[in-house]
Scaffold this active site. Structure first.
Site, short mmCIF file in Angstrom:
data_model
loop_
_atom_site.label_atom_id
_atom_site.label_comp_id
_atom_site.label_asym_id
_atom_site.label_seq_id
_atom_site.Cartn_x
_atom_site.Cartn_y
_atom_site.Cartn_z
N TYR A 65 0.84 -1.21 0.00
CA TYR A 65 0.00 0.00 0.00
C TYR A 65 0.88 1.26 0.00
O TYR A 65 0.70 2.15 -0.82
CB TYR A 65 -0.91 -0.03 1.23
N LYS A 145 4.43 5.98 16.91
CA LYS A 145 3.36 5.96 15.90
C LYS A 145 2.59 4.66 16.10
O LYS A 145 3.02 3.58 15.67
CB LYS A 145 3.92 6.05 14.48
N ARG A 166 -11.99 8.72 12.47
CA ARG A 166 -11.53 9.86 11.68
C ARG A 166 -12.37 10.05 10.41
O ARG A 166 -12.58 11.16 9.96
CB ARG A 166 -10.05 9.66 11.30
#
Ligand code: IVH
Length: 710
Positions: A65, A145, A166
């Protein structure tokens, strides 16, 4: 990664005939090609987004991706100048799943720009300095992260009122009732000493799953006969985005706060780090691995530290996030269309890489078995350049459904051996691919290849007629566990075979100084060492000699058992299959291979020559040690043993020989099957691993006592 334009080559050729202005044509050609390719990449990424964000079931791995997204970004910048707002490069997250109520964020939830090398952080830092003309010092708040799902929590007057995913950055999915079931997210702020806080506060953070909770959940789902999750991110996302919050309540979800959206009224610190600490006071979970760094050197140190402890955190992260600490500086820097300019995600180099399969060669081994080897576009993986990957056998090619021209994902198993783990089939539309042809004839000697019945094995039956098999069989003959001819490395063997100085192992013993000195990179010292070592090797044991002959499927343990059972070469050569099957651990198949080996006149001639007076190989013992005890009663029988460090009293070779004789198996690496680790001096990382895996450890003295050597 480069992609071929082959599929348009016919048009290209015609174009050259009809369009006089070649330059103009080429420009148009590339514009067309790239436009079509860009459109295709966009559709592909939108599809992958759907599977990732909505279905919680990604169609491709993260590395595929990320690579595709980067490629699209680069192409859009290079060829299109301006970018369509519908491009996935401009989207924040996925589209919304309409089964959830939509909730508008009070302030947009943006994404982060990524960098993939820590050195790129220095350019980021430099860019900020240029933008903030008179700013000498920029301190950074560095965070993990987290690899989960971003959520937005709204607190009004300190009370939790709503939560949303989100979504597209403006609207998210309303997951309020599900978030209420996460015990670590406070339903209201913890208020001590009249602490004040904003009237309205949007708290942003990541919902994720600890590794242990993820494993337990998958075990439970499997027991229930349900589909398990492929990773903890999908598990967290799938658990949170449930229409029935009773299901979410049963899942162990974790949360860390890392940022803020709307801040209205009341008091709130003016530095990002202080804000996080403040939220901790209010009862919000904040990661303890967050660090305030005063300069870029400290940031790089943080990156290194986190990378080292990544595997012991107990949850998945995929890099670090570096944020300008001062909120007033953040405001000066502002935002690009989808990410803040004051923050950057520095992703860890992936343990997987994308490459392209150029071709597959078939390498001929000692026993004639052909091993397919993939030749790929070179990639750097954990610091090692990789351009060849073994495919083991033709089953592997079929399992992967691999084709020449395919885009593939490479990883290193156990951080060592490169392997193709995935073929990105979506790319086949744009990459011309061809099936891999299995050879009908040996690539080295051109003899017809046979497929071993019911096995995925191609084999050249030419034996020592095939130079590849000759090279490998000489290598085997000279190996440490065989005749132990020191100084006979593979490049020297290749030269000896190619210069036709050696055809069979017997020829090694007729080599002379002048022949050897004529070879490349061979000096007098190499020659004298080799000749001395050849001479020394003549005194051996029957079992070593047998092993060195390279009889198909006869390893060192079989060789020892055969040597002990027959005692002399004559008796072994004349043994029939029934007799061979009486030897310990030897069944019909191996007995057959041994029997047929000694029916071959060619093999008999070599054996005879090696033992003749002109060469003079001899032994005093049948095996490294004569077997007085029944080894079944040995504590080492059937045990998988690994060594680490150097032995100080006995030679490793002697100890190994004795252990083999007692029915043990010696391995190079620790695995779940290891029973015992023998530790010598300066033991390496294997010791650490064995302790972690609770494997029995034995020191040299204890071992020697048990083996009764000393
Ligand atoms: S800050 C505007 N901090 O990474 C700032 N994000 O690739 C946006 N993430 O959507 C986010 N850990 O889901 C931030 N310490 C962290 C993070 C983090 C994980 C995720 C988050 C975000 C994505 C962007």
């Amino acid at each position: 990664m480069s992609f071929s334009v082959d599929y348009l080559s016919e048009y290209y050729f015609l174009g050259r005939l009809f369009i006089l202005n070649e330059f103009l044509y080429e420009w148009l050609f590339y514009m067309n090609f790239n436009k079509e390719y860009i459109d295709w990449l966009r559709k592909l990424l939108l599809r992958w987004n759907y599977f990732y964000y909505i279905n919680n079931n990604p169609e491709v791995s993260d590395v595929v991706y990320d690579n595709t997204m980067k490629e699209l970004c680069d192409l859009e910048n290079k060829y299109l100048g301006c970018v369509s707002v519908r491009s996935p490069t401009q989207l924040i997250g996925g589209t919304l799943n309409t089964t959830f109520k939509k909730l508008r964020h009070l302030s947009p939830m943006l994404s982060l720009d990524n960098i993939f090398e820590k050195s790129e952080f220095l350019s980021f830092d430099k860019r900020l300095r240029v933008m903030l003309v008179d700013e000498v010092r920029i301190s950074y708040c560095c965070e993990l992260k987290l690899d989960g799902l971003a959520v937005n929590l709204v607190y009004k007057n300190g009370v939790f009122v709503s939560a949303a995913t989100r979504g597209d950055g403006i609207y998210g999915e309303d997951i309020t009732s599900n978030v209420r079931t996460i015990s670590t997210i406070p339903s209201k702020f913890k208020i001590t000493n009249n602490i004040s806080f904003p009237d309205i506060l949007e708290i942003r953070g990541e919902v994720f799953m600890l590794d242990i909770d993820f494993i337990a959940l998958n075990e439970y789902l499997i027991k229930q006969g349900k589909k398990s999750f492929s990773n903890s991110r999908n598990a967290a996302s799938g658990s949170l985005r449930q229409l029935n919050s009773a299901i979410t309540a049963k899942r162990q979800l974790s949360f860390f706060c890392y940022g803020f959206g709307c801040v209205q009224g009341g008091n709130f610190p003016k530095q990002h780090w202080d804000r996080l600490q403040y939220c901790k006071f209010l009862g919000m979970p904040v990661s303890d691995y967050t660090r305030l760094c005063q300069n870029s050197g400290e940031v790089l140190q943080y990156y290194n530290d986190v990378q080292k402890m990544r595997s012991v955190l107990g949850f998945r992260i995929d890099g670090v996030v570096i944020k300008v600490n001062d909120i007033s500086l953040q405001k000066k820097l502002g935002y690009s269309f989808k990410a803040p300019r004051w923050a950057i995600a520095c992703k860890f180099p992936s343990k997987q890489k994308i490459s392209k399969l150029y071709s597959v060669d078939f390498q001929v081994g000692r026993t004639g078995i052909l091993t397919p080897v993939a030749r790929i576009e070179q990639v750097l993986l954990s610091g090692v350049k990789i351009s060849n990957v073994s495919l083991y056998n033709i089953n592997e090619i079929q399992r992967l459904d691999l084709m020449i021209g395919d885009i593939v994902v490479i990883c290193r198993i156990g951080d060592v051996i490169p392997r193709i783990i995935e073929v990105v089939k979506s790319y086949r539309k744009f990459n011309v691919v061809q099936p891999i042809k299995f050879p009908n004839y040996c690539p080295v000697c051109n003899t017809k290849i046979y497929r071993v019945v019911q096995q995925a094995v191609l084999r050249c039956h030419a034996g020592l007629f095939c130079s590849a098999q000759r090279k490998r069989s000489i290598q085997h003959f000279a190996a440490r566990k065989a005749m132990n001819i020191v100084g006979l490395g593979s490049s020297l063997i290749d030269q000896l075979i190619e210069n036709r100085l050696v055809y069979t192992p017997a020829d090694l013993f007729y080599l002379n100084e002048s022949q050897l000195l004529n070879l490349n990179n061979v000096g007098i010292k190499v020659v004298s060492n080799l000749l001395r070592s050849l001479n020394r090797a003549k005194c051996t044991t029957f079992s070593r000699f047998l092993y060195s002959l390279g009889i198909y499927k006869v390893g060192i343990v079989h060789a020892i058992n055969l040597a002990i059972f027959y005692g002399t070469m004559d008796r072994l050569v004349n043994a029939d299959i029934a007799s061979l099957m009486r030897v310990q651990n030897i069944g019909r198949v191996v007995a057959g291979y041994v029997y047929r080996f000694f029916r071959e006149q060619y093999n008999l001639k070599i054996v005879k020559e090696l033992l003749s007076s002109s060469i003079g190989i001899y032994w005093l013992e049948v095996a490294p040690l004569s077997l007085h005890t029944n080894n079944i009663h040995s504590v080492f029988f059937g045990k998988n043993i690994v060594f680490t460090g150097s032995l100080s009293i006995c030679s490793r070779r002697d100890v190994e020989d004795k252990l083999l004789l007692f029915g043990a198996q010696i391995h190079n690496n620790i695995s779940s099957k290891t029973d015992l680790l023998i530790v010598g001096q300066s033991a390496g990382s294997k010791l650490q691993k064995a302790i972690q895996m609770n494997i029995k450890i034995m020191e040299e003295m204890e071992l020697l006592n048990l083996l009764k050597i000393n």
